[in-house]
Enzyme design. Sequence first.
Site, short mmCIF file in Angstrom:
data_model
loop_
_atom_site.label_atom_id
_atom_site.label_comp_id
_atom_site.label_asym_id
_atom_site.label_seq_id
_atom_site.Cartn_x
_atom_site.Cartn_y
_atom_site.Cartn_z
N TYR A 114 8.54 6.70 2.28
CA TYR A 114 9.44 7.79 1.91
C TYR A 114 10.85 7.60 2.47
O TYR A 114 11.77 8.33 2.10
CB TYR A 114 8.88 9.14 2.40
CG TYR A 114 7.59 9.57 1.73
CD1 TYR A 114 7.05 8.84 0.68
CD2 TYR A 114 6.91 10.69 2.15
CE1 TYR A 114 5.87 9.22 0.07
CE2 TYR A 114 5.72 11.09 1.55
CZ TYR A 114 5.20 10.35 0.51
OH TYR A 114 4.03 10.73 -0.09
N LYS A 158 -3.89 -0.19 5.25
CA LYS A 158 -4.30 -1.01 4.10
C LYS A 158 -4.00 -2.45 4.50
O LYS A 158 -3.24 -3.17 3.83
CB LYS A 158 -3.51 -0.55 2.85
CG LYS A 158 -3.98 -1.16 1.56
CD LYS A 158 -5.33 -0.66 1.08
CE LYS A 158 -5.76 -1.39 -0.18
NZ LYS A 158 -7.17 -1.16 -0.54
N ASP A 216 -8.36 3.53 1.24
CA ASP A 216 -9.20 3.91 0.08
C ASP A 216 -10.58 4.36 0.56
O ASP A 216 -11.17 5.31 0.03
CB ASP A 216 -9.30 2.77 -0.94
CG ASP A 216 -9.41 1.40 -0.30
OD1 ASP A 216 -9.06 1.26 0.88
OD2 ASP A 216 -9.86 0.45 -0.98
N ASP A 241 0.24 11.99 3.86
CA ASP A 241 0.59 13.05 2.92
C ASP A 241 -0.60 13.32 2.00
O ASP A 241 -1.06 14.45 1.82
CB ASP A 241 1.80 12.57 2.10
CG ASP A 241 2.41 13.67 1.26
OD1 ASP A 241 1.99 14.82 1.40
OD2 ASP A 241 3.32 13.36 0.46
N ASP A 247 -3.68 16.48 2.46
CA ASP A 247 -3.94 17.47 1.40
C ASP A 247 -5.40 17.43 0.98
O ASP A 247 -6.01 18.47 0.74
CB ASP A 247 -3.04 17.21 0.18
CG ASP A 247 -1.77 18.03 0.25
OD1 ASP A 247 -1.38 18.41 1.37
OD2 ASP A 247 -1.16 18.30 -0.81
#
Length: 371
Positions: free
Chosen positions: A144, A201, A234, A258, A262
């Site tokens: 971001y 990752k 994942d 993020d 959620d």
Amino acid sequence: MTTTHHICLLPGDGIGPEITAEAVKVLGAIGERSGASFRFTEALLGGAAIDATGSALPEETLAAAHAADAVLLAAIGGPKWDTTSPDKPRPEQGLLGIRKALGLYANLRPVKIFDALKDASSLKPEYLEGVDMLIVRELTGGLYFGDRARQRSVPGAATGGGPGQRAYDTMDYREFEIERIARVAFEAARTRRGKVHSVDKANVLESSRLWREIVHRLHAAEFSDVELVDQLVDNSAMQLVRWPAQFDVMVTENMFGDILSDEASMLTGSLGMLASASLGDGTALYEPSHGSAPDIAGQGIANPLAMLLSVELMLRMSFGMAEAADALGAAIEGVLADGWRTRDIADASTLPQKMVGTTAMGDLIVERMRG
Ligand code: NAD
């Protein structure tokens, strides 16, 4: 000697002022029982600030936030200030601006299932047994904030090999950014069940390989008493709905955090029950995860519990008042166990006489703490 904690209150918009009033009331009761006292400075943020000053983050608000020991923010925004004009101020500028100004690089979101609300989750209750986790999300780095660009015409960029547009964002991390967020996670784990899942990752991304290296280096040097588990993002997304109780503290970079926070927040099934803390090197900021709920503002029916859970975090993390924080947490749990509900967390089994509004819910928590 009485310790005085100075809190900057940012009620913001919509239901913000209503839930802030409950936080102040509960802090009064906490002061009575703990001997600490709280001093409040109220300042404008978001739409209310735009109306009064033309800016979503006035200078005085920033000064008040910097001067306080902690900031308690309710929520900002609403249709009144919605605009697509780039020249008009928007309430979110206040939120992003204050996070940036305070250098808040760590976002902490506890996800806890209240027994009394198990049925609100979209998962079957048996999968929720023992769920009590903390997500630590890096907030000022990564995808971001890295280099980004859009190129209007690049040879071979369109499907079929012809010219077309191209865009990229860069996941960029430096050692110090990884080390300081990992430290927050390890320190939090020491006060909890002593386990950290570091989510990355690393099988694909170079930034994740650096992430893993730094997390392990810090772990070996300073936190070997904490259990450390590496998990690929994942897999984490899958594990969160397969067996969420395995997590104690999860630490991850900005975008992964993020998305995962959620996902995890929905385990609770209710937006009105989620608190968050954002920490930096100076003043920390505490806020509920929900928005300003303009659809119910002014009706006295907003659920103040996410705000009160944010107060619990503030007591624990900024003021070192663990006992008072435990008492507040227990009071919230007790009131829910007794069947009291605001409308958003009520279900078919809620007795009509146990349906309460914002103020009554705050009163019940205060009564419960006074014992
Ligand atoms: P929202 O969280 O405000 O509301 C979503 C739904 O949940 C609504 O039906 C609302 O009534 C309900 N709800 C939320 N909090 C509740 C509470 N404490 N008690 C009872 N019900 C509650 O999200 P939205 O509708 O998408 O956004 C409304 C405004 O809030 C927008 O202007 C948005 O930009 C802003 N917003 C602000 C923040 C923040 O201040 N951190 C976060 C999200 C959204």
